[in-house]
Structure formats: C-alpha cells, structure tokens
Write a protein that holds these residues in place. Structure first.
Motif, PDB file in Angstrom:
ATOM      1  N   VAL A 103       0.865  -1.228   0.026  1.00 33.32           N
ATOM      2  CA  VAL A 103       0.028  -0.015  -0.101  1.00 33.32           C
ATOM      3  C   VAL A 103       0.835   1.282   0.067  1.00 33.32           C
ATOM      4  CG1 VAL A 103      -1.877  -0.966   1.212  1.00 33.32           C
ATOM      5  CG2 VAL A 103      -0.171   0.031   2.331  1.00 33.32           C
ATOM      6  N   ALA A 104       0.445   2.283  -0.761  1.00 32.28           N
ATOM      7  CA  ALA A 104       1.071   3.542  -0.636  1.00 32.28           C
ATOM      8  C   ALA A 104       0.662   4.432   0.733  1.00 32.28           C
ATOM      9  CB  ALA A 104       0.530   4.374  -1.857  1.00 32.28           C
ATOM     10  N   GLU A 105       1.920   4.504   1.500  1.00 31.85           N
ATOM     11  CA  GLU A 105       1.592   5.255   2.912  1.00 31.85           C
ATOM     12  C   GLU A 105       2.961   5.638   3.535  1.00 31.85           C
ATOM     13  OE1 GLU A 105       0.235   7.293   4.844  1.00 31.85           O
ATOM     14  OE2 GLU A 105      -1.827   6.224   4.611  1.00 31.85           O
ATOM     15  N   ARG A 106       2.756   6.474   4.526  1.00 33.62           N
ATOM     16  CA  ARG A 106       4.061   6.986   4.972  1.00 33.62           C
ATOM     17  C   ARG A 106       4.437   5.871   6.095  1.00 33.62           C
ATOM     18  NH1 ARG A 106       4.801   9.083  10.135  1.00 33.62           N
ATOM     19  NH2 ARG A 106       2.350   9.075  10.085  1.00 33.62           N
ATOM     20  N   VAL A 107       5.970   5.740   6.192  1.00 34.58           N
ATOM     21  CA  VAL A 107       6.512   4.492   6.774  1.00 34.58           C
ATOM     22  C   VAL A 107       6.534   5.079   8.527  1.00 34.58           C
ATOM     23  CG1 VAL A 107       8.564   3.162   7.461  1.00 34.58           C
ATOM     24  CG2 VAL A 107       7.990   3.728   5.015  1.00 34.58           C
ATOM     25  N   SER A 236      12.061   5.409   9.055  1.00 34.19           N
ATOM     26  CA  SER A 236      10.851   6.080   9.643  1.00 34.19           C
ATOM     27  C   SER A 236      10.567   7.431   8.928  1.00 34.19           C
ATOM     28  CB  SER A 236      10.955   6.106  10.907  1.00 34.19           C
ATOM     29  OG  SER A 236      10.994   4.768  11.698  1.00 34.19           O
ATOM     30  N   GLY A 237       9.191   7.736   8.471  1.00 32.11           N
ATOM     31  CA  GLY A 237       9.242   9.081   7.902  1.00 32.11           C
ATOM     32  C   GLY A 237       8.992   9.098   6.358  1.00 32.11           C
ATOM     33  N   ASN A 238       9.665   8.216   5.688  1.00 27.05           N
ATOM     34  CA  ASN A 238       9.699   8.287   4.160  1.00 27.05           C
ATOM     35  C   ASN A 238       8.343   7.661   3.654  1.00 27.05           C
ATOM     36  OD1 ASN A 238      12.308   8.735   4.432  1.00 27.05           O
ATOM     37  ND2 ASN A 238      13.048   6.848   3.343  1.00 27.05           N
ATOM     38  N   PHE A 239       8.038   7.984   2.656  1.00 28.86           N
ATOM     39  CA  PHE A 239       6.530   7.812   2.068  1.00 28.86           C
ATOM     40  C   PHE A 239       6.941   6.782   0.942  1.00 28.86           C
ATOM     41  CE2 PHE A 239       3.082   7.910  -1.193  1.00 28.86           C
ATOM     42  CZ  PHE A 239       2.196   7.808  -0.435  1.00 28.86           C
ATOM     43  N   VAL A 240       6.506   5.545   0.910  1.00 37.50           N
ATOM     44  CA  VAL A 240       6.625   4.406  -0.047  1.00 37.50           C
ATOM     45  C   VAL A 240       5.375   4.263  -0.892  1.00 37.50           C
ATOM     46  CG1 VAL A 240       8.108   3.358   1.515  1.00 37.50           C
ATOM     47  CG2 VAL A 240       5.803   2.858   1.790  1.00 37.50           C
ATOM     48  N   ARG A 241       5.452   3.963  -2.070  1.00 31.36           N
ATOM     49  CA  ARG A 241       4.535   3.403  -3.019  1.00 31.36           C
ATOM     50  C   ARG A 241       4.548   2.025  -2.896  1.00 31.36           C
ATOM     51  NH1 ARG A 241       7.622   7.257  -5.428  1.00 31.36           N
ATOM     52  NH2 ARG A 241       8.623   5.705  -6.398  1.00 31.36           N
ATOM     53  N   VAL A 242       3.431   1.704  -3.822  1.00 34.22           N
ATOM     54  CA  VAL A 242       3.295   0.178  -3.840  1.00 34.22           C
ATOM     55  C   VAL A 242       4.256  -0.329  -4.547  1.00 34.22           C
ATOM     56  CG1 VAL A 242       1.639  -1.621  -4.967  1.00 34.22           C
ATOM     57  CG2 VAL A 242       0.498   0.477  -3.797  1.00 34.22           C
ATOM     58  N   GLY A 243       4.901  -1.153  -4.211  1.00 33.82           N
ATOM     59  CA  GLY A 243       6.190  -2.083  -4.725  1.00 33.82           C
ATOM     60  C   GLY A 243       7.252  -1.310  -4.208  1.00 33.82           C
ATOM     61  N   ASP A 244       7.582  -0.549  -3.669  1.00 30.52           N
ATOM     62  CA  ASP A 244       8.821   0.157  -2.979  1.00 30.52           C
ATOM     63  C   ASP A 244       9.394  -0.871  -2.097  1.00 30.52           C
ATOM     64  OD1 ASP A 244       8.681   2.123  -4.879  1.00 30.52           O
ATOM     65  OD2 ASP A 244       8.235   3.675  -3.074  1.00 30.52           O
ATOM     66  N   PRO A 245      10.806  -1.107  -2.307  1.00 23.81           N
ATOM     67  CA  PRO A 245      11.584  -2.126  -1.094  1.00 23.81           C
ATOM     68  C   PRO A 245      11.196  -1.493   0.160  1.00 23.81           C
ATOM     69  CG  PRO A 245      13.132  -0.956  -2.517  1.00 23.81           C
ATOM     70  CD  PRO A 245      11.598  -0.615  -3.220  1.00 23.81           C
ATOM     71  N   ILE A 246      11.031  -2.484   1.251  1.00 21.12           N
ATOM     72  CA  ILE A 246      11.416  -2.214   2.745  1.00 21.12           C
ATOM     73  C   ILE A 246      12.702  -2.880   3.036  1.00 21.12           C
ATOM     74  CG2 ILE A 246      10.224  -2.197   4.919  1.00 21.12           C
ATOM     75  CD1 ILE A 246       8.631  -0.598   2.874  1.00 21.12           C
ATOM     76  N   VAL A 247      12.620  -4.014   2.767  1.00 12.04           N
ATOM     77  CA  VAL A 247      13.808  -4.907   3.347  1.00 12.04           C
ATOM     78  C   VAL A 247      14.112  -5.954   2.366  1.00 12.04           C
ATOM     79  CG1 VAL A 247      13.317  -4.556   5.930  1.00 12.04           C
ATOM     80  CG2 VAL A 247      12.363  -6.492   4.887  1.00 12.04           C
TER      81      VAL A 247
END
Length: 408
Positions: A103-107, A236-247
């Motif tokens: 989902v697209a949301e703020r970390v 923390s604080g970054n905005f991620v879009r759908v498909g953006d890598p987390i880990v």
C-alpha cells in the motif's frame, strides 16, 4: 681357621603404639631397632636385591618389548571409486529477495535492522494507519447504507406484490380493470429490478470493506518466510509507493548449491547422483543432484546444476553466495581396494603399513593410488580384509606384539 658367623646389623624403624607416650599430642611413636640376628639380616638384603633387579627389568627395553602395545586398527576394504573433476559452485538461497510495500503510505517504524533473524509472520515494518483507518470507517458506513437500501427495496417489492394480488383478486367483478392489472405488473417488475440493484450495491459495499481491511493488514509488513535481514531500504518518515522495497530477506535455513558445469560433463548427471563438496575451510559434505537446468550458456558452454547439500541440523555456519568446490564425476564407477590414510607411514622415503598378523605388527611396503575420501586406493601391498594399524603405528617396530582395538 675358626668359622666366623656373618653378622649384619640392620636398623629397622617401626611404628609402635605407646600408651604412656611422653609426647602430649601424639599417640604413636617412631622407634628404631637394630637387628643383629643373622637370618633376618640376610632376608633383608635379599629383598633389596630382588627389588633392584625388578626395577632394572622394567626399565629394560627388551623387557618392555615383550608386553603387547594397544593400537587402533582398521580393515582394508573394497569400495566403488569414480574419477571426478573439481567445479566451483556457490550456496544460493531458495527463498531470497525484497519484501515490498503493498500500500502507498508513510513509514511509521522499521522494527528490524540488518543482521536480525526473523521467523515467518514477524513484523518487519509498520506504515501509518490513520488514513487507512478512516477509509475503513467510510466503507463501514457505505455498507450500512447499502443494507438499509436493500431493506427499503425489499419492502417496496412486497408492497407492489400485495397491490398486484389485490387487483387480481377482483378479477370477474365490476371493480376489476384490465389497465390497472397491467400497471401493477409493471410496478412489480420495477420493484424487482430495484431489489437487484440494491443487492449489487450491498455486494460492492462489502467488497470495499474487505479491501479496507486488507489495506490495514498490509500496513503491517511481515516476514513471508524465516531468514536474516541483509538490507533495509527505508527509514521512518519516508513515503513509500506500492512495490517500493522495505527490506531484503534471505532464508539461510534452506540453501542449495549452484554450479556451472561443462555441458559435456553433465551427460552422466542424473537427479539423485551423489557428489562430494568441499568448503573453503577444508570441511567436506555430501550433496545430491536435484536438477540439471535445461539451458546451455552459449558463451561458456556450461549448464547450471542445482544440488541439495546434506547439512547437519546444527548447521555449518554457511551463508548465501559462499563458494564451494564440487567434485563432479567424469567417468564410470569401479571397485578399488582402499586403506585408511592414517595407516600409511613413511619409512626411509617409502609408504609402509603395519599389518596385524597373529597378534604381531608386521610392516609391509604399500603402493597407493588415488584418494577416496579419507582413504587411499591400494595398488599393491595389501589385500581386502587385512587388518592395519591406524593409531599408534608411529612407535611400532616390526614383529612387536600388539593389542588391537577398533573396527578391525
């Protein structure tokens, strides 16, 4: 000439219990006696002489050689042997890759760091859920509205059906009118259509609520499989879009060996073929061929081979991309006579082995060939079933008595 008796004075110290000892804190006193008796003196000298002879005998190598020496032995055996060629391979994880946002949301928070070990379902990071929570509340409201509309349309349909039944009941009387019956039938059809539309809106509202619940669950990013975090791609604080890598996660509990083998050498490889694998630190383990990839590299003329290693449960401390040496069989198997490597000793520049025959260690020259694991191929000098010394042979002498222990 007068005979003179040999008299030897022997001084003997004895412990004697004294009841009236002059020592205040000791009930035992050491007293010495001098013996003048000829017989007792001769016996004492004889005892000293025997003791001296016995002590010298123990120190004599000839005396010690007559005692059997304990040794560890092993049997000369026949085992299959196949020629191999070394091929460099590497460990690869069957499960490894980037865990991305759905989902697209703020970390909101990243709860793991590089090197952390996680299990399936453990939380890796969490996204902000305030917008998603509000979206779910809106979906709940839409669902309730659709349910109310459904109840209204069903009530209207029941009313239209009741009116139609009343008109039909007047059929045959002066109050019956054909046009009113036809109008009632059309009204009944409209009511049925409205009920169908309300049902569709209700299903849509339920689906929207399900999507809201999924989005809320996806705001908590969890580990899809066990493994080790090898990279974190956001904070923390970054905005991620759908498909953006987390880990990036690597499952080091399920590893395979990948090797690029010359295509001509893969013709004899079949699923289940056992091979030997050597680690960089010298440790060795067995592996079985899982599959030979059905594609050839046109530049290197090699084909990929995947092998399943037989790793112990305690693990070998193996990591992803660790290089190994794979011994690929290149010829047919043949039976050879082998002897344990520890049985071979070098004497005057020649390989020798001690063979146990009738409790004695007989030395014998041996001609060895290829290495077969921790054993040597025997070309000449030993026969299958013979017992050889593998521990303690460095101090043996030909013909020495031995007491064998071990597999022999």
């Amino acid at each position: 000439m007068p005979r003179t008796a040999l008299r030897v004075q022997v001084c003997v110290s004895v412990w004697k219990t004294t009841e009236n000892s002059a020592m205040p804190h000791d009930s035992y006193g050491l007293q010495s006696r001098c013996l003048n008796h000829p017989t007792l003196a001769a016996a004492s000298l004889l005892g000293l002489l025997v003791t001296a002879v016995f002590t010298v005998g123990l120190a004599d190598p000839v005396f010690a050689q007559n005692r059997p020496t304990p040794v560890v032995v092993d049997k000369v055996i026949i085992q299959p042997f196949a020629q191999t060629m070394p091929v460099t391979g590497r460990f690869v994880a069957t499960e490894s890759g980037v865990v991305a946002a759905r989902v697209a949301e703020r970390v909101a928070k990243v709860v793991v760091r590089v090197g952390d070990r996680v299990k399936t379902g453990d939380t890796l990071a969490s996204l902000s859920a305030d917008r998603l929570g509000s979206a779910r509340a809106l979906s709940v409201a839409e669902l309730r509205k659709a349910e109310a509309q459904m109840r209204r349309e069903k009530a209207n349909l029941a009313k239209m059906r009741q009116t139609y039944d009343r008109i039909v009941s007047l059929k045959g009387s002066a109050a019956f009118r054909k046009d009113r019956q036809e109008d009632s039938e059309r009204d009944l059809e409209v009511a049925r259509s409205a009920v169908g539309q309300a049902e569709a809106e209700l299903l849509r509202a339920k689906a929207n609520l399900d999507l809201s619940d999924i989005a809320l669950r996806d705001a908590i990013i969890r580990a899809p499989y066990p493994g080790v975090v090898i990279a974190c791609h956001t904070v923390s604080g970054n905005f991620v879009r759908v498909g953006d890598p987390i880990v990036t996660l690597l499952n080091d509990e399920d590893l395979e060996i990948e090797a690029d083998v010359p295509a001509v050498r893969t013709l004899g490889l079949r699923p289940g073929t056992m091979v030997e694998v050597a680690l960089q630190d010298g440790r060795k383990l067995a592996a079985s061929v899982r599959v030979v990839v059905q594609e050839e590299n046109s530049r290197t003329r090699t084909r990929g081979v995947r092998l399943h290693p037989n790793l112990p449960k305690s693990g070998f401390g193996i990591v992803g991309n660790q290089s190994v040496m794979v011994e690929i069989p290149i010829g047919g198997s043949r039976d050879v006579v082998t002897v344990h490597k520890d049985a071979i000793v070098i004497s005057k520049g020649r390989p020798m082995a001690y063979v146990v025959i009738d409790g004695k260690a007989e030395i014998r020259p041996v001609l060895t060939g290829n290495a077969v694991g921790n054993r040597f191929e025997v070309v000449r000098g030993l026969k299958p079933g013979e017992i050889v010394v593998v521990r303690g042979n460095e101090r043996l002498r030909p013909g020495q008595l031995v007491t064998p222990f071990g597999s022999g």
